[in-house]
Enzyme design. Structure first.
Site, PDB file in Angstrom:
ATOM      1  N   LYS A 308     135.905  -0.726  72.884  1.00  0.00           N
ATOM      2  CA  LYS A 308     136.270  -1.302  71.592  1.00  0.00           C
ATOM      3  C   LYS A 308     137.291  -2.434  71.697  1.00  0.00           C
ATOM      4  CE  LYS A 308     135.213   2.636  68.589  1.00  0.00           C
ATOM      5  NZ  LYS A 308     135.735   3.522  67.531  1.00  0.00           N
ATOM      6  N   ASP A 344     135.463   1.219  61.282  1.00  0.00           N
ATOM      7  CA  ASP A 344     136.091   2.539  61.423  1.00  0.00           C
ATOM      8  C   ASP A 344     137.125   2.792  60.325  1.00  0.00           C
ATOM      9  OD1 ASP A 344     134.723   3.513  63.623  1.00  0.00           O
ATOM     10  OD2 ASP A 344     136.127   2.657  65.075  1.00  0.00           O
TER      11      ASP A 344
END
Length: 517
Positions: A308, A344
């Protein structure tokens, strides 16, 4: 049900007795196009003992059969001499099986047989397997195999990196141009995409196991997943490709969530697991339109651990929330550019909004100091909530404390009573060795309004059980997973889909497979 177009799925059968082999083949016939009999897996002497029974079955079986008798050094289940293999094929080339999978090293001997002893080459699969690496001089090997009179060529080798899939697709393009029928597969978790996309790129068939324990090669998917999860019979050169980039990815329910939405919305799209260790090589050779070596309609990617943060430097642009969080979990391909987003944070907040309405002024605690904790803190503060941080890794916690201007302490000192929200952003309680662990126990949670565990497998974690035992409301990680997936779907497809459908697909996958796997 068997696939309904030119895509062929072959289920390999390996059993120790003829009786068990026949029973398994009959079961497989209901859900596949072709059945492979791995006769090398039979107990020593079983073929000779039940030769008549086997011959009668081959003659009467209603679906095409592939017969295979592979030596151990080439991926088979028993030690076989060349004489063993010669005798076997001498007896079975006259059988009623549709195809015979014969290793390349034995093909030369068959070519040199007298004319009346030659096999029916239209039924021969000339195969080569390498369970370690991509073979050296792969093009030369292909040319040597293509020079044989075998109707089918089969090349299967281990993919140690996802970019090892590129030669598979290159071979399929070449075989198509040469008008040769070919089966090409990259084995292992890094090669899964070749098993799903291969037929749409010209592979004669792909292999799928009847059950997880019945697979005959690394990375082999379930036949039912090829048909129902990936809808392999509907994939073509125009199919939009999306998928999950991480290491590992085989545990994820994201393919179930996204593919369910694609199916419900009747979109020509598929979501695949991309097992990626070398992120830079993957992006350069398979993703970036300006440099990739893949001819595919790649639309977008989900990014998970451990990539990420590393993905950021490989993108052309990232949105504001991703910059502030310092992590990207979604990539969109737009023209020649790679755009990065973070869904997210919003995905985490959406379930809380449904519970609380406004989060302004709420007192929240985040447990953990990794990427999930970072997204949680950013999301909560953006909504106006106050946040305290507790973590096992105090060095990481201090970094987050300075970044987001909040207090922190050791997880062992967590003071939770009276808080509105407690979020577990650690892996404690997740499936595997940590499944019996919890970042907090019932006594600590007494008086907390809501406990939110970002772990989604198992669905019912120890933390959630402890929270419910003292009257806390709870949220599980699947709520967040489905919410952020919904946002990804919209970014890729520029259209809405159903949260309930995505959540239900994930829940079904967890109940049916992952919790007990």
């Amino acid at each position: 049900m068997p696939s309904n177009n030119d895509t062929l799925i072959c289920v390999p059968i390996k059993e120790q007795t003829i009786t068990a082999l026949i029973a398994a083949a009959k079961r497989a016939a209901a859900c596949t196009d072709i059945v492979e009999l791995r006769l090398d897996a039979l107990e020593l002497g079983e073929i000779e003992k039940a030769a008549t029974e086997l011959s009668n079955f081959i003659h009467s079986f209603k679906r095409p059969l592939i017969l295979t008798f592979r030596p151990a050094e080439q991926g088979g289940y028993r030690d076989l001499t060349r004489d063993d293999r010669r005798r076997f094929w001498h007896n079975y080339f006259t059988s009623h099986a549709a195809f015979f999978d014969v290793e390349f090293d034995l093909i030369a001997e068959l070519i040199n047989l007298d004319a009346d002893a030659q096999p029916d080459w239209s039924r021969i699969i000339c195969s080569f397997h390498d369970f370690q690496n991509v073979p050296e001089k792969l093009d030369e090997l292909y040319e040597q195999m293509a020079f044989t009179p075998a109707r089918f060529l089969k090349l299967a080798f281990k993919a140690n990196d996802i970019t090892d899939c590129i030669p598979i697709f290159r071979l399929l393009r070449r075989a198509n141009a040469d008008e040769r029928e070919m089966i090409a597969i990259a084995m292992g978790s890094a090669g899964v995409i070749t098993r799903v996309l291969g037929p749409s790129r010209g592979s004669f068939l792909t292999y799928g196991a009847s059950a997880p324990e019945h697979g005959t090669a690394p990375g082999q998917l379930l036949a039912t997943d090829l048909e129902s999860l990936y809808r392999i019979d509907q994939i073509d050169s125009e199919t939009l490709i999306t998928g999950l980039v991480g290491s590992p990815v085989s545990h994820s329910v994201s393919p179930h969530i996204h593919n369910a939405a694609f199916k419900a919305d009747e979109l020509n799209a598929v979501y695949l697991p991309f097992q990626v260790d070398d992120l830079t090589g993957f992006v350069k050779r398979m993703v970036n339109p300006r440099s990739r070596e893949m001819d595919w309609n790649l639309k977008g990617l989900s990014i998970t651990a451990p990539h990420k943060k590393a993905i950021i430097k490989l993108l052309d642009w990232i949105d504001g929330s991703a910059q502030k969080i310092g992590a990207v979990n979604t990539v969109v391909l737009q023209g020649d550019e790679l755009l990065g987003y973070n869904t997210d944070a919003q995905g985490l907040i959406e379930p809380l909004r449904r519970k609380f309405g406004s989060l302004s002024g709420a007192n929240a605690v985040v447990l953990g100091a990794g990427g999930a904790a970072c997204a949680a803190i950013y999301a909560l503060q953006t909504e106006g909530a106050g946040v305290n941080l507790y973590a096992r890794d105090l060095e990481k916690a201090q970094v987050l404390s300075q970044r987001f201007n909040l207090s922190f302490d050791s997880l062992a000192n967590a003071s939770l009573s009276g808080k509105d929200i407690v979020i577990n952003a650690t892996p404690l309680g997740s499936f595997g060795p940590q499944v019996t662990e919890t970042p907090a126990v019932a006594q600590q949670l007494r008086g907390v309004r809501l406990v939110y565990d970002l772990v989604y497998n198992p669905i019912e974690t120890v933390l959630l059980k402890q929270a419910r035992s003292v009257g806390c409301e709870t949220l599980g990680g699947l709520e967040m997973l489905a919410a952020q997936a919904l946002l990804q779907f919209k970014l890729w497809m520029n259209t809405e889909t159903s949260y309930e459908l995505m959540y239900t697909a994930g829940l079904h996958a967890l109940n049916e497979r992952f919790v007990s796997s």
